[in-house]
Design a protein around this motif. Structure first.
Motif, PDB file in Angstrom:
ATOM      1  N   VAL A  39      42.514  41.001  34.002  1.00  0.00           N
ATOM      2  CA  VAL A  39      41.083  41.318  33.996  1.00  0.00           C
ATOM      3  C   VAL A  39      40.586  41.552  35.424  1.00  0.00           C
ATOM      4  N   ASP A  40      39.781  42.586  35.582  1.00  0.00           N
ATOM      5  CA  ASP A  40      39.248  42.918  36.899  1.00  0.00           C
ATOM      6  C   ASP A  40      37.972  42.127  37.126  1.00  0.00           C
ATOM      7  N   TYR A  41      38.089  40.944  37.721  1.00  0.00           N
ATOM      8  CA  TYR A  41      36.920  40.073  37.879  1.00  0.00           C
ATOM      9  C   TYR A  41      35.925  40.630  38.873  1.00  0.00           C
ATOM     10  N   ASP A  42      36.421  41.409  39.848  1.00  0.00           N
ATOM     11  CA  ASP A  42      35.477  42.021  40.780  1.00  0.00           C
ATOM     12  C   ASP A  42      34.581  42.999  40.049  1.00  0.00           C
ATOM     13  N   ALA A  43      35.179  43.719  39.084  1.00  0.00           N
ATOM     14  CA  ALA A  43      34.359  44.645  38.291  1.00  0.00           C
ATOM     15  C   ALA A  43      33.325  43.869  37.499  1.00  0.00           C
ATOM     16  N   ILE A  44      33.714  42.730  36.934  1.00  0.00           N
ATOM     17  CA  ILE A  44      32.757  41.907  36.190  1.00  0.00           C
ATOM     18  C   ILE A  44      31.652  41.449  37.128  1.00  0.00           C
ATOM     19  N   ASN A  45      32.041  40.995  38.298  1.00  0.00           N
ATOM     20  CA  ASN A  45      31.045  40.527  39.248  1.00  0.00           C
ATOM     21  C   ASN A  45      30.074  41.644  39.608  1.00  0.00           C
ATOM     22  N   GLN A  46      30.620  42.834  39.843  1.00  0.00           N
ATOM     23  CA  GLN A  46      29.756  43.939  40.232  1.00  0.00           C
ATOM     24  C   GLN A  46      28.955  44.482  39.067  1.00  0.00           C
ATOM     25  N   ASN A  47      29.626  44.713  37.939  1.00  0.00           N
ATOM     26  CA  ASN A  47      28.928  45.337  36.814  1.00  0.00           C
ATOM     27  C   ASN A  47      28.104  44.361  36.017  1.00  0.00           C
TER      28      ASN A  47
ATOM     29  N   MET B 276      27.398  40.895  36.818  1.00  0.00           N
ATOM     30  CA  MET B 276      26.508  40.034  37.587  1.00  0.00           C
ATOM     31  C   MET B 276      25.836  40.776  38.738  1.00  0.00           C
ATOM     32  N   THR B 277      26.152  42.058  38.921  1.00  0.00           N
ATOM     33  CA  THR B 277      25.669  42.861  40.069  1.00  0.00           C
ATOM     34  C   THR B 277      25.728  42.068  41.357  1.00  0.00           C
ATOM     35  N   GLY B 278      26.877  41.439  41.578  1.00  0.00           N
ATOM     36  CA  GLY B 278      27.086  40.778  42.856  1.00  0.00           C
ATOM     37  C   GLY B 278      26.434  39.410  42.997  1.00  0.00           C
ATOM     38  N   GLN B 279      25.839  38.882  41.926  1.00  0.00           N
ATOM     39  CA  GLN B 279      25.145  37.602  42.070  1.00  0.00           C
ATOM     40  C   GLN B 279      26.047  36.405  41.802  1.00  0.00           C
ATOM     41  N   SER B 280      27.321  36.583  42.046  1.00  0.00           N
ATOM     42  CA  SER B 280      28.259  35.488  41.812  1.00  0.00           C
ATOM     43  C   SER B 280      29.298  35.516  42.909  1.00  0.00           C
ATOM     44  N   PRO B 281      29.770  34.354  43.391  1.00  0.00           N
ATOM     45  CA  PRO B 281      30.882  34.390  44.352  1.00  0.00           C
ATOM     46  C   PRO B 281      32.119  34.913  43.645  1.00  0.00           C
ATOM     47  N   THR B 282      32.943  35.670  44.358  1.00  0.00           N
ATOM     48  CA  THR B 282      34.137  36.214  43.717  1.00  0.00           C
ATOM     49  C   THR B 282      35.193  35.135  43.615  1.00  0.00           C
ATOM     50  N   PHE B 283      36.249  35.445  42.862  1.00  0.00           N
ATOM     51  CA  PHE B 283      37.325  34.471  42.731  1.00  0.00           C
ATOM     52  C   PHE B 283      38.212  34.452  43.975  1.00  0.00           C
ATOM     53  N   THR B 284      37.921  35.361  44.929  1.00  0.00           N
ATOM     54  CA  THR B 284      38.601  35.262  46.210  1.00  0.00           C
ATOM     55  C   THR B 284      37.841  34.279  47.095  1.00  0.00           C
ATOM     56  N   ASP B 285      36.499  34.322  46.979  1.00  0.00           N
ATOM     57  CA  ASP B 285      35.679  33.387  47.755  1.00  0.00           C
ATOM     58  C   ASP B 285      35.882  31.958  47.268  1.00  0.00           C
TER      59      ASP B 285
ATOM     60  N   TRP C 229      44.809  32.733  40.443  1.00  0.00           N
ATOM     61  CA  TRP C 229      44.959  34.176  40.568  1.00  0.00           C
ATOM     62  C   TRP C 229      43.570  34.802  40.762  1.00  0.00           C
ATOM     63  N   ALA C 230      43.541  35.953  41.466  1.00  0.00           N
ATOM     64  CA  ALA C 230      42.250  36.575  41.759  1.00  0.00           C
ATOM     65  C   ALA C 230      41.907  37.678  40.769  1.00  0.00           C
TER      66      ALA C 230
ATOM     67  N   PRO D 213      44.204  27.746  28.424  1.00  0.00           N
ATOM     68  CA  PRO D 213      43.623  27.765  27.073  1.00  0.00           C
ATOM     69  C   PRO D 213      42.343  28.605  27.040  1.00  0.00           C
ATOM     70  N   SER D 214      41.790  28.841  28.215  1.00  0.00           N
ATOM     71  CA  SER D 214      40.610  29.693  28.349  1.00  0.00           C
ATOM     72  C   SER D 214      40.576  30.092  29.814  1.00  0.00           C
ATOM     73  N   PHE D 215      39.775  31.075  30.159  1.00  0.00           N
ATOM     74  CA  PHE D 215      39.704  31.430  31.574  1.00  0.00           C
ATOM     75  C   PHE D 215      38.270  31.809  31.950  1.00  0.00           C
ATOM     76  N   SER D 216      37.892  31.435  33.170  1.00  0.00           N
ATOM     77  CA  SER D 216      36.531  31.712  33.639  1.00  0.00           C
ATOM     78  C   SER D 216      36.399  33.188  33.938  1.00  0.00           C
ATOM     79  N   LEU D 217      35.264  33.753  33.563  1.00  0.00           N
ATOM     80  CA  LEU D 217      35.033  35.178  33.802  1.00  0.00           C
ATOM     81  C   LEU D 217      34.196  35.406  35.055  1.00  0.00           C
ATOM     82  N   MET D 218      33.328  34.478  35.351  1.00  0.00           N
ATOM     83  CA  MET D 218      32.471  34.642  36.530  1.00  0.00           C
ATOM     84  C   MET D 218      31.802  33.304  36.770  1.00  0.00           C
ATOM     85  N   TYR D 219      31.142  33.199  37.913  1.00  0.00           N
ATOM     86  CA  TYR D 219      30.306  32.034  38.164  1.00  0.00           C
ATOM     87  C   TYR D 219      28.876  32.462  37.896  1.00  0.00           C
ATOM     88  N   ARG D 220      28.075  31.532  37.448  1.00  0.00           N
ATOM     89  CA  ARG D 220      26.731  31.924  37.055  1.00  0.00           C
ATOM     90  C   ARG D 220      25.761  30.781  37.317  1.00  0.00           C
TER      91      ARG D 220
END
Lengths: 334, 416, 600
Positions: free
Chosen positions: C338-346, C348-357, C383-384, C547-554
């Motif tokens: 899954v492209d988490y940066d795309a999720i963050n951008q699309n 959350m429009t950048g309102q979340s720290p990335t999984f690299t941060d 994984w990022a 068993p589950s995975f985080s998609l973004m921070y919110r």
């Protein structure tokens, strides 16, 4: 009058049968939707609760209160009996508010928005259509395509465009709500002005499209009438156009009156899109929210009100038609 | 028959409507050939990229340059970040912090900028200045700093093994690159939507799906309307009463509410484009039924029909040979109107979130839905919703125009 | 005749005009003064039903919201206020800190002397005790939440409360972590008023919970002023006890708190842009455009991305009853692709720290939670995202390949076809599911999205058996005194398997004995080093088993403020340590006391 009696009796019988069928359909349809509304209410209250028995108890209490644990036919009879007492039930989604309460507060906004909008749209549209039919030439050539285009714009499209142009960009109209955001309703001049201001955009988004549709219809009917034999004869006789026109438009009006009655009946659901986009209170948003929250009593209640209004409108129309259309009168004496 | 068709095509209104519709259809068919690819592919990161031509910065940095000395290049650079309102605000900042501006000419960019560099301090919090204003000055300051860069920028690459940076190329203020030489240039006439999808590609594909849905819905509605209208109108009596009864019930329950209820009942996984079309068709036949029925009723007492009845022809034969041809023109017109309203109904349903699934095919209503959900109409992203509205209006308009044209042919009294 | 008619109509017009004038002159405030009112958006949806805090159905967002992450204390108050920035509890009705006994089984809390009810009577320990007993007796949400952990709440004397926790067989508390939650979660209500309600409802629990409580007695700084289907307004109670020196020392600045009821997010945001809303709790996509492009005086808690403080992770749960998902390679591969940066951008429009941060774990990005585990020990497992090659390699290695050439891999002879679901209308979640589906396509797994309505979704994913959704989303808990333990329990504890109406967690029905052991141990562990080890182990299990995975921070509450009328809102760099909870929740209410007018 004897002939009329038979006419009315027949109409009333069909009116009652249609009403009964509509009542049944209104009751059944929402219940065919998936999703259990009782668990919706329980879900709200179960946040953070970790005990399964507690949740089960909650569920059982609500199921009993709403009667969803009973067979459908029994629920229907309870519903009809309550209806006769004037109790439309308790809303699921807005528990514990009563359905009659919710509809009562919403319906006035819808009626005040739609009723004038439809009448004004109807009047203006018919006048324009009649003028176009009478004057023809340049006026008609321009009016026809323009009104056709306006009636082709989807309702939400018109609403969004008006919102963006007048409210967001030019800022000459308010963006949402039934009255000013800082007002408390009371009978003062300022409040009434605020209500009228907030009324403009939803009103015009409905009227502009209605004008388009009505103009085209009236134009066709008027042209048809203007080419009728009796008009030509009257003209040859030398009767002034002004007198003839009055008769022509009265005849052309008849099918339009049918249209008006029907739209008054369906007006309640018709303003749905305008209400949602302008955040305007009314029955349309109520129905939409009710559907998305599987709120059976509220859906049944709202559609029932709409049904009743349409039926009454159609009934009145049939009666009025009996009086104003001489052909019906003649048919009675056949 | 041939004569009627020739007459129809001579009617100016019909021709105009037909041309518009044909143009839309042609674009729909040809555009995917010029610009192939999955319309639902998310090419952009972030939402609502504006329409325009996007040039790959990576490629243009390594493309051959030519040197141009343009007189007002520097002014353009500064004016792009410093408009007249910004200058006034800068002077305001000086005034609030008691700096003498009595001799400052606001159009004298150099003095203004040097004063700014000398006096501006982002840590000062003047009394009565909102946080938003302070942040504005911070942004202005960093924009100015960007423009006051050195005359030569250096692009360097980090060596993977040693970690050291090596210079690849330098960029001077007078270097210009021919856009045709750059390897990757993306033209987005309508920008991207909230998912980063090419809006124009999506629009063309959505148009096709919506028209298909309109056609299916229109066909279903017209068929049902025709059938019921014929039966009720011709046979009359009890059958007619039943037909009118059903029609009344369906009129009385607002069709839109019915549509919402039915769509909602169908689980989303079964809600493909065809199912939605079917549902729309099944709820919008009322008007056609009424119209056909009244026409058939007036036809019923015509001479040729009486003749056939006296001759003992079967019901089927009478309907097929004596009634249908006379109402054919009417039915065609009704069909066109049904298609138009079918497309509109699908758009409204999808706007409310009750349309077909989103990952398979885009439809016009779905595009509107996403645009509304992401508040495109509020943040000025007109390309996400306005073309959709226009397209729906034009499709509807062209169909209605064709209808009016045909109406004029079949009803000579309506001709100009 | 005509003259009389004219005269009559003139008279009529005059009468109408006069009555209007009289009515408007005698009317109460027609307009709320703009510079005395603080406007909110994004909290209240739908009409207010009532003012009874014993009920869970009052739909009264400004007055009645009880949550362990910070209750809304505008009208009713709790003993302590939670501050999610550092996890501290600030005393409100309580006097000083709460005191544990030596066994960690009982807690003593004192009540402030100055604390009073709106009718002038003092707030006593009896009120606290009676509120708790009533909550349990009528089985409302607060009663059901805390009765498994708290045995009794009694008044030792007028101003001292003794709270006894429920004990295990060995004498230790079942869960001491729930106690600070209780202290900042539950309102304290007046015993006399509760007894009035009980009397008029004949002690029937259902009736008590339906009572609209129009005569409720409050202790907070605001009370009800006006409500209809368009807005709700609270007015400041100038006799509020909290202006005493022992508490705030002054009254909150705005005289009116108003919330116009908007139909949807768009209407609320338009009002924010127009300056009709001061504090907005709505997700605004590309919020930075409001001040960068539109030049509006709007700001968020942080000046730059991510603009807010993220405290929970919307998570994609795997349905462990699906054979394909019982294979850990499939689970991990999808999560990796899954492209988490795309999720963050699309999304959350950048309102979340990335999984690299902030590399993924079970903990939210706040410093408090991030410091509970050993980062280096789990660095290899994190994984990022957007690792298509890695995911494909993982699947190939596990022997899950595409044998019939249709582009979809098979497991045990069947194509792996899954659905990815979230409720309709939750736009950022819908966008995330679309991106997960796209990732699936890229690695050869067929994933299609489905967006059922919330009323359907909530029935299905809380069922005792997951039958319809394969990959589905839900939020995790946010910031409360019991984190990160409570979240780990929510993600992995097997105690929720088989529960009907399961809102507590582990919706995919994952079972791991080691995880259960850790979850059972943590609440009673006090040794810091041991705690760190336990938490690190939990993260290791979570990242290995997936068993589950985080998609973004919110964030839990969104926070955007308009400075056209008011200024000096809480922000990160102002040194006041006020959390961005819309100036109303938990310690966030301190923001109301520091507001200033832009144009006084």
């Amino acid at each position: 009058m004897k002939g009329y009696r038979k006419y009315f009796r027949k109409k009333i019988i069909w009116f009652l049968i249609t009403f009964a069928a509509a009542l049944l359909v209104n009751f059944l349809l929402p219940r065919l939707m998936p999703g259990d509304p009782v668990s919706a209410i329980v879900g709200k209250q179960a946040q953070g609760v970790t005990s399964a028995t507690a949740i089960q108890d909650m569920y059982n209490t609500y199921a009993k209160e709403f009667g969803t644990d009973q067979p459908v036919w029994k629920q229907f009879f309870t519903y009809v009996i309550n209806l006769c007492k004037g109790d439309m039930g308790t809303s699921f989604g807005q528990y514990p508010r009563k359905v009659a309460d919710i509809i009562g507060s919403a319906i006035w906004w819808t009626i005040c928005l739609q009723f004038p909008a439809i009448i004004v749209g109807w009047l203006l549209g018919n006048i324009l259509g009649a003028l176009a039919a009478y004057i023809r030439k340049g006026f008609d050539k321009v009016l026809m395509p323009v009104s056709l285009f306006f009636s082709s714009i989807p309702a939400f499209g018109m609403a969004v465009i008006l919102l963006v142009v007048f409210a967001v960009n030019l800022q000459i109209a308010p963006v949402s709500g039934g009255y000013g955001f800082d007002m408390i309703p009371n009978l003062s001049w300022k409040f009434i002005v605020s209500v009228i201001q907030h009324y403009q955009l939803p009103f015009w988004s409905i009227v502009l499209i209605a004008i388009g549709g009505q103009a085209i219809g009236m134009r066709s009917m008027s042209i048809y009438e203007l080419n009728a034999d009796y008009v030509k004869y009257a003209r040859f006789l030398g009767i002034k156009d002004r007198k003839i026109v009055r008769y022509v438009f009265r005849n052309a009006m008849l099918p339009q009156v049918t249209g008006l009655a029907l739209s008054i009946g369906t007006m309640v659901g018709g303003a749905l899109v305008a209400e949602i986009i302008f955040s305007y209170p009314g029955l349309g948003t109520t129905i939409y929210d009710a559907v998305t929250t599987s709120d059976y009593p509220l859906i049944s209640g709202s559609t029932l009100i709409i049904t009743v209004m349409v039926l009454i409108a159609m009934f009145i129309l049939d009666i009025v038609y009996g009086f104003i259309d001489p052909r019906v009168k003649a048919a009675q004496f056949d | 028959m041939k004569n009627t068709i020739r007459q129809v095509f001579h009617s100016p209104k019909f021709v105009v409507g037909f041309c518009i519709f044909a143009a839309i259809l042609l674009t729909m068919l040809i555009y995917p050939l010029i610009n192939p690819g999955d319309p639902l592919e998310m090419i952009g990161l972030g939402t609502f990229a504006e329409p325009g031509t996007y040039i790959s910065l990576y490629d243009s940095v390594t493309t051959d340059t030519r040197t141009f000395k343009i007189a007002d290049a520097d002014d353009n650079r500064i004016n792009s970040i410093l408009d007249s309102e910004d200058r006034v605000n800068m002077v305001n900042w000086f005034t609030v912090n008691d700096i003498d501006v009595s001799e400052l000419d606001i159009s004298d960019t150099d003095t203004l900028l040097s004063m700014w560099e000398e006096y501006y301090d982002s840590s000062i919090k003047p009394a009565g200045m909102t946080k938003a204003m302070r942040n504005y000055y911070k942004r202005l300051d960093s924009n100015i700093a960007k423009v006051m860069n050195a005359d030569i920028l250096t692009v360097s690459e980090e060596d993977e093994d040693t970690g050291e940076t090596e210079e690849i190329t330098t960029i001077e203020k007078t270097d210009y690159v021919n856009v045709d030489d750059v390897a990757n240039v993306v033209t987005l006439p309508l920008g991207t939507d909230n998912f980063g999808r090419d809006t124009l590609k999506e629009l063309v594909s959505a148009c096709g799906t919506s028209i298909k849905i309109g056609l299916i819905a229109g066909s279903v509605a017209t068929l049902i309307g025709l059938l019921l209208g014929l039966l009720g109108g011709y046979i009359g009596g009890f059958v007619d009463d039943i037909v009118m009864f059903f029609t009344n019930v369906f009129t009385v329950i607002p069709s839109f509410v019915l549509l919402i209820l039915i769509s909602y009942s169908i689980n989303q996984d079964q809600r493909g484009a065809n199912t939605v079309a079917l549902v729309i068709g099944l709820t919008s036949w009322v008007w056609t039924t009424r119209a056909v029925r009244s026409q058939v009723m007036s036809l019923r007492n015509r001479d040729h029909v009486n003749l056939s009845r006296l001759s003992g022809h079967s019901l089927m034969r009478i309907i097929l040979t004596d009634i249908l041809p006379y109402i054919a023109s009417y039915v065609v017109m009704a069909f066109i109107l049904q298609v138009s309203s079918g497309i509109l109904a699908e758009a409204q349903l999808s706007l409310l979130g009750l349309g077909p699934r989103t990952t398979e095919v885009p439809t016009l209503g779905l595009m509107m839905n996403w645009a509304m959900l992401y508040n495109a109409h509020l943040n000025g992203s007109w390309w996400a919703y306005f073309p959709v509205i226009l397209l729906i209006a034009f499709i509807s308009f062209s169909l209605n125009l064709m209808n009016t044209g045909m109406d004029q042919v079949f009803n000579p009294t309506l001709r100009d | 005749m005509r003259k009389t008619r004219k005269l009559l109509s003139l008279l009529l017009a005059l009468t109408v005009a006069c009555s209007l004038a009289i009515v408007s002159a005698s009317a109460e405030t027609v307009e709320l003064p703009r510079n005395e009112t603080l406007y909110f958006a994004g909290q209240q949806w739908g009409t207010v039903v009532g003012w009874n805090p014993l009920s869970d159905d009052m739909n009264n967002a400004m007055a009645i919201v009880q949550s362990s992450g910070g209750s809304r204390t505008l009208m009713f108050e709790t003993l302590y206020m939670y501050n999610m920035l550092d996890g501290s509890l600030t005393p409100l009705l309580a006097d000083g800190d709460y005191v544990w006994n030596d066994d960690q089984t009982e807690v003593t809390v004192k009540i402030k002397a100055a604390a009073k009810w709106s009718d002038g009577t003092a707030i006593t320990a009896e009120d606290v005790a009676y509120t708790f007993d009533t909550n349990v007796a009528i089985a409302n949400n607060k009663g059901n939440t805390y009765s498994p952990y708290i045995d009794s709440v009694t008044a030792v004397d007028e101003s001292t409360v003794l709270i006894k926790l429920k004990l295990n067989e060995d004498g230790t508390a079942v869960n001491p972590l729930m106690l600070p939650c209780y202290l900042c979660d539950c309102y304290v209500l007046q015993k006399a008023w509760i007894q009035t309600v009980e009397a008029r409802c004949n002690n029937d629990a259902t009736e008590i919970k339906k009572d609209t409580g129009d005569d409720v007695v409050w202790s907070g700084p605001y009370t009800k002023y006006y409500t209809d289907d368009q807005k709700v307004v609270l007015i400041r109670d100038d006799s509020y006890w909290g202006q005493d020196e022992s508490m705030w020392g002054s009254l909150p600045v705005p005289k009116y708190i108003a919330h116009v009821i908007y139909a949807d997010n768009a209407a609320g945001q338009t009002a924010l842009k127009a300056g009709e809303v001061d504090v907005c709790q709505e997700f605004i996509s590309n919020v930075q455009d409001l001040w960068e492009k539109d030049g509006l005086p709007i700001s968020t808690y942080l000046d730059d991305a991510p603009y807010g403080v993220c405290v929970n992770m919307p998570t994609a749960y795997y349905n462990m009853e699906i054979p394909a998902l019982q294979n850990v390679a499939v689970r991990k591969a999808i999560a990796m692709a899954v492209d988490y940066d795309a999720i963050n951008q699309n999304a959350m429009t950048g309102q979340s720290p990335t999984f690299t941060d902030v590399p993924r774990s079970c903990m939210n990005p706040t410093d408090g939670e991030q410091s509970t585990f050993d980062h280096e020990a789990v660095a290899d497992l994190q994984w990022a995202g957007n690792d298509i090659d890695g995911a494909i390699a993982l699947l190939d290695e596990a022997g899950i390949v595409d044998t019939d050439g249709d582009g979809i891999r098979e497991l045990n002879g069947e194509n792996i076809s899954l659905n990815a679901c979230c409720p309709n209308g939750w736009t950022d979640w819908m966008a995330a599911m679309e991106i997960v589906a796209a990732a699936g396509q890229k690695i050869g797994i067929d994933i299609t999205t489905e967006f059922p309505e919330w009323s359907v979704y909530q029935t299905v994913f809380t069922a005792a058996s997951q039958t319809e959704y394969d990959i589905f989303m839900y939020a995790t808990e946010s910031s409360t005194p019991a984190q990160p333990w409570s979240r780990i329990r929510q993600l992995m504890s097997s105690e929720f398997i088989g529960m009907e109406g399961n809102w507590s967690g582990n919706f995919g029905h994952y079972s791991n004995a080691d995880a259960d052991e850790i979850i059972a141990k943590i609440p009673s562990t006090t040794d810091e080093a041991e705690l760190k080890e336990l938490y690190t182990e939990a993260v290791e299990i979570y990242l290995t088993e997936v068993p589950s995975f985080s998609l973004m921070y919110r964030p839990n509450v969104f926070y955007a403020v308009n400075e056209s009328v008011w200024t000096n809102y809480p922000s990160q760099d102002d040194g006041r340590n006020i959390p961005p909870t819309d100036c109303t929740d938990g310690y966030g209410i301190a923001g109301l006391y520091g507001l200033e007018l832009v144009n006084p």
